[in-house]
Design an enzyme around this catalytic site. Structure first.
Site, PDB file in Angstrom:
ATOM      1  N   HIS A 182       8.553   2.979   4.309  1.00 36.57           N
ATOM      2  CA  HIS A 182       7.326   2.227   4.003  1.00 36.57           C
ATOM      3  C   HIS A 182       7.240   0.992   4.903  1.00 36.57           C
ATOM      4  CE1 HIS A 182       5.698   4.602   0.715  1.00 36.57           C
ATOM      5  NE2 HIS A 182       6.938   4.768   0.272  1.00 36.57           N
ATOM      6  N   ASP A 189       4.530  -2.871   3.466  1.00 36.11           N
ATOM      7  CA  ASP A 189       4.451  -1.401   3.359  1.00 36.11           C
ATOM      8  C   ASP A 189       3.827  -0.857   4.636  1.00 36.11           C
ATOM      9  OD1 ASP A 189       4.165   1.356   2.205  1.00 36.11           O
ATOM     10  OD2 ASP A 189       4.647   0.316   0.348  1.00 36.11           O
ATOM     11  N   GLU A 195      -3.393   1.359  -3.983  1.00 32.84           N
ATOM     12  CA  GLU A 195      -4.202   2.222  -3.107  1.00 32.84           C
ATOM     13  C   GLU A 195      -5.639   2.345  -3.625  1.00 32.84           C
ATOM     14  OE1 GLU A 195      -1.214   2.976  -4.285  1.00 32.84           O
ATOM     15  OE2 GLU A 195      -0.035   4.181  -2.879  1.00 32.84           O
ATOM     16  N   GLU A 250      11.298   6.865  -0.882  1.00 34.01           N
ATOM     17  CA  GLU A 250      10.519   7.802  -0.067  1.00 34.01           C
ATOM     18  C   GLU A 250      10.774   7.620   1.429  1.00 34.01           C
ATOM     19  OE1 GLU A 250       6.728   8.406  -3.017  1.00 34.01           O
ATOM     20  OE2 GLU A 250       6.717   6.591  -1.810  1.00 34.01           O
TER      21      GLU A 250
HETATM   22  C1  ACM Z   1       7.354   4.447  -5.683  1.00 35.88           C
HETATM   23  O1  ACM Z   1       6.472   4.643  -6.529  1.00 35.88           O
HETATM   24  N1  ACM Z   1       7.286   5.017  -4.504  1.00 35.88           N
HETATM   25  C2  ACM Z   1       8.492   3.590  -5.966  1.00 35.88           C
END
Ligand code: ACM
Ligand code: ZN
Length: 534
Positions: free
Chosen positions: A259, A186, A473, A323
């Site tokens: 990511h 990521d 996170e 994203e």
């Molecule tokens: C995600 O939670 N961005 C897959």
């Protein structure tokens, strides 16, 4: 301290075991059929396990699993001797299903496969936790509803060691889950050794510091270097073997083209601008994504995936795809040239030329993986630019993406945020929970979820299964991770395994037994469900 805790847990288990003797035996997830019979089977350290060679593994796992309660000998070869625990394959049963018959002389478990026998032994383990050495005679028939019963683990934002990942797998297996979705790359780190690109782990497995507080409100960093943290290929192999011995397949996730800021830090030529970026220290969605135009990106991905395939036998490889901001691509001569070459046009709504370029990248990688006998699975964001008929969709932004995919004949794993994001808060008051990303997913909500809502009978067939996600996170350590996973995983496991035969009338009593299992195993769990807080 550890030993003291274990001893106390053991004493507690034995004590409650005696008290619970009269109570009805309970299993979680709910089996298909359960019939209580007269009498008990006495489990002692003389009890022998008879298993043919192909069932030695589940037998050995069982000996380990109940070691805190009873010491059993290593399994014996199958013999005619009638007493003891007898394991057999029965191909007439569903692959992961089992049939268990407990009489005063014998516990006989037949499984449709070694996995089925293993699940039968997990149910037996629960009876041992509940009853100690006097197991009530009964008959159980059981098989899962969904073939894909997954949990995801993000080891990027915070890292978990090989030993911790193994404990995580133990927890999944005890709940009859069979997939671990391992999120390995990521923006904030690259955590898998790739021999062809040593820069990835040399430079991208560490970040200079980490955000303090919530990413929406904070711009304060801790000033503490994080890493280098990654798994060597040898460690990955070790975890894959460990998981397989517990009938858990690991699906690795290599995020592309988004990511990927950590990879861009190590290999700036992967980006559109080729300017060096840092390994990200913030959480959220980064604009720094791999270039979709340059051929070198595709060469990189194929090289990485070649090594990934050699490590992971899983048919599915997760290619991420969520994203992906397109601002770099909109400005990039390489991306724009590729868009022209492919004749991609803005078709309105989400079907921008750039989203279609992402679909091109995904389809190209899919062809590469297919040619090596693998299949892709990716986040539902990939629907925006269109998908191939053979891509499998992981529906996280609600179930709409998954429903759309199923209606169009694509396979789906449902993992909608509002039920399956176990990084969300568990109580409305949030008291004592520590910082989380947001949301509200109490145990009760997971348990009441109808994963088939909005699907007709035909479309249901495309739902491979369900999965919870743990983005790390706000999960600084393994203890916190376990408290987010448990006990919500128990609720999910019943939705995964026993979808249409969930038994809410006995869930509380069954959860009390699961809690005893957690304590015996020294697994941390959140107290809220048991305190009646949601
Ligand atoms: C995600 O939670 N961005 C897959
Ligand atoms: Zn580009």
């Amino acid at each position: 301290m550890q030993i003291l805790r274990r001893t106390l847990a053991l004493l507690f288990a034995v004590l409650i075991g005696c008290m619970a003797e009269a109570a009805t035996p309970v299993i979680l997830p709910q089996p298909t059929l359960f019939t209580l019979r007269e009498g008990t089977f006495r489990l002692t350290n003389q009890t022998q396990i008879h298993a043919p060679s192909e069932l030695r593994n589940p037998a050995e796992r069982f000996v380990e699993d109940v070691a805190a309660i009873v010491t059993l000998e290593a399994p014996h070869k199958a013999s005619k001797q009638a007493e003891g625990i007898r394991l057999q394959l029965n191909k007439a049963l569903p692959t992961e299903g089992y049939h268990m018959q407990i009489t005063p002389r014998e516990i006989r478990i037949e499984g449709g496969s070694a996995a089925g026998v293993y699940y039968g032994l997990q149910s037996l383990r629960q009876l041992v936790v509940q009853y100690g050495d006097s197991i009530p005679c009964c008959t159980i028939e059981d098989a899962p509803n969904f073939s894909y019963r997954g949990a995801h683990l993000d080891v990027v934002r915070h890292f978990f060691t090989v030993e911790e990942v193994k404990r995580y797998i133990d927890i999944l297996a005890a709940h009859k889950l069979n997939r671990l979705h391992w999120h390995l790359t990521d923006d904030q780190g690259w955590r898998i050794e790739i021999k062809h690109y040593p820069e990835l782990t040399e430079q991208a497995s560490k970040r200079k510091e980490t955000l303090i507080g919530h990413c929406l409100h904070s711009t304060t960093y801790d000033g503490v270097p994080y890493g280098p943290y990654y798994y060597t290929q040898e460690e990955i192999r070790e975890v894959v073997v460990y998981a397989a011995a517990r009938y858990v397949k690991i699906i690795p996730e290599i995020e592309m083209p988004s990511h990927a800021q950590a990879a861009l830090h190590a290999l700036p030529w992967l980006g559109c601008t080729e300017q060096q970026v840092e390994v990200w220290t913030h959480w959220g969605v980064s604009p720094e994504v791999m270039c979709g135009g340059k051929e070198t990106t595709y060469e990189f991905l194929e090289q990485v995936l070649t090594e990934v395939m050699a490590l992971f036998p899983s048919e599915y490889i997760h290619i991420g795809g969520d994203e992906c901001p397109k601002e770099r691509w909109e400005q990039c001569p390489h991306c724009q040239a590729r868009i022209r070459e492919l004749g991609l046009q803005d078709e309105g709504q989400n079907r921008t030329a750039e989203n279609q370029l992402q679909s091109y990248l995904t389809a190209r990688i899919e062809r590469f993986l297919n040619a090596h006998g693998r299949r892709i699975i990716g986040w539902d964001d990939m629907l925006a630019g269109g998908i191939t008929p053979t891509a499998t969709v992981m529906s996280w932004q609600g179930t709409q993406g998954g429903i759309y995919a199923a209606q169009h004949g694509n396979h789906v794993v449902m993992t909608p945020m509002e039920y399956c994001y176990f990084d969300f808060y568990q109580t409305e008051s949030r008291e004592g929970e520590g910082l989380a990303i947001g949301g509200w997913v109490p145990f009760e909500k997971v348990y009441a979820w109808d994963p088939y809502a909005g699907l007709n009978d035909h479309e249901r067939d495309y739902i491979l299964g369900l999965q919870c996600n743990l983005w790390s996170e706000y999960i600084p350590n393994f203890n916190h991770l376990q408290r987010l996973l448990l006990p919500r995983l128990a609720a999910l496991s019943e939705v995964q395994w026993a979808t249409d035969r969930r038994d809410p009338t006995t869930i509380r009593i069954r959860m009390e037994q699961m809690r005893r299992l957690y304590e015996l195993c020294d697994w941390s769990y959140a107290p809220y469900y048991f305190e009646g807080r949601k």
